[in-house]
Motif scaffolding. Structure first.
Motif: not given
Length: 381
Positions: A79-83, A64-72, A29-33, A1-11
């Motif tokens: 089905q969704f995309w992030t940048p 907010l915990d990005p991985p936990a929020f992502f899973a929920e 910052f180059e990455t949202l992580g 899993m691309n962990q950067e997806r967690y942060y796009w959703l959280a942000w």
């Protein structure tokens, strides 16, 4: 899993942080992580991010915990995309306000997402005349036959005509919603929604459960413009969401075409305004397809940006003016490049007023040094 997806959703759930600011944060910052771990002092270095908002971000992310929020979130929105995803539409990432999360339902075409299959937006009034509806059907079918993807908003009127006509001849169409993917609006388009899901693609930046709030639709229109290489405004009153789409298209460097009609027709008065502002007039189906066929293919990363000219295209330098230009015209001519450039970009780069740039470009056109293209763009001859 691309962990950067967690942060796009959280942000994307951060109150006070919209798509424009979020893209700036990513660039800083180059990455949202990285941005998620940034100090308040570091956040203040982002243009447009003040002390009050910075403190609010620090407080919000502590809850907010990005991985936990992502899973929920994934349970109801599978089905969704992030940048951060390879399949995120490349043209959409180019705009100043790319949606941080883009939900999809239907048949994904990766070549389309990479910009290799050009999309054309068709928008207009919910109450078209017979003239507007007929031309919408005609052009939608013509575009589909020529291999273009037809993009619209599933609204009543022009949008529905564009989607149906494209599907009727087996073409590819994309519907961009102002609601969650679980809510069909307007409700009488339920059958059309289902057919698009089976043969095309449905997109939204809104999670399931999002109702058709008034402010959602202007934001939806920027996605239609961002995904499109050109936008056709078929009929639009003076106060119309279609004109918002055209405005975004101009800002994003896309061509804008519009269908003329009598000044007495209220449903088309907005189109006359667009023509006055420089939109290309739709005269015949053949001429439109000829113009759209001249849109350069996006086969390489160097060709991707439609917002600013790329320095990597290796085009030959144009011949310099035969006679010296006055300082104002010389300044404008130096900014205009062999690659089409938007009027707004020229104004920003020169620091001149709109009147000075418009008048200067006209003089340079008369001298054969620059030419105007659809969508208020210019390039050197």
């Amino acid at each position: 899993m691309n962990q950067e997806r967690y942060y796009w959703l959280a942000w994307s759930r951060m109150a006070g942080v919209g798509p424009v600011l979020l893209k700036r944060i990513h660039q800083q910052f180059e990455t949202l992580g990285n941005a998620w771990k940034a100090t308040e002092k570091a956040l203040l270095q982002v243009n447009g991010l003040g002390q009050k908002l910075s403190a609010s971000i620090i407080e919000q992310r502590s809850r907010l915990d990005p991985p936990a929020f992502f899973a929920e979130h994934l349970q109801k929105n599978p089905q969704f995309w992030t940048p951060a995803d390879a399949d995120y539409p490349r043209l959409l990432w180019e705009i100043p306000s790319p949606p941080p999360v883009l939900y999809y339902h239907g048949q994904v075409n990766t070549a389309e997402n990479q910009g290799h299959v050009p999309g054309i937006g068709i928008v207009g009034t919910r109450s078209p005349t017979e003239h507007g509806a007929r031309w919408t059907r005609k052009l939608s079918m013509g575009l589909a036959k020529s291999g273009f993807t037809v993009i619209s908003g599933l609204a009543a009127g022009i949008d529905g005509e564009a989607h149906r006509s494209c599907l009727q001849i087996g073409g590819r169409t994309i519907a961009v919603l102002g609601t969650g993917l679980d809510l069909i609006y307007p409700p009488h388009h339920a059958a059309l929604f289902q057919e698009i899901a089976e043969k095309g693609l449905i997109l939204s930046e809104y999670a399931v459960g999002t109702k058709p709030e008034r402010g959602n639709f202007p934001a939806r229109n920027r996605i239609i413009a961002g995904l499109s290489r050109a936008v056709l405004v078929m009929e639009a009153p003076e106060q119309s969401g279609a004109l918002i789409t055209a405005k975004y298209a101009n800002e994003f460097g896309r061509d804008v075409y519009t269908l003329p009609n009598s000044p007495d027709v209220q449903e088309a008065k907005g189109c006359l305004t667009l023509i006055h502002r420089g939109a290309e007039v739709i005269i015949t189906e053949e001429k439109l397809l000829e113009n759209l066929g001249a849109i350069p293919q996006l086969d390489t990363q160097a060709q991707l940006s439609l917002l600013t000219p790329s320095s990597n295209l290796n085009l030959p330098d144009p011949m310099p003016p035969r006679e010296p230009l006055d300082p104002l015209h010389q300044k404008i001519w130096e900014v205009v490049t062999p690659v089409p450039i938007a009027l707004d970009t020229i104004i920003e780069a020169t620091g001149l007023t709109v009147g000075e740039v418009s008048g200067g470009l006209l003089q340079l056109e008369l001298q054969g040094l620059v030419k105007q293209l659809p969508g208020m763009r210019y390039q050197r001859c």
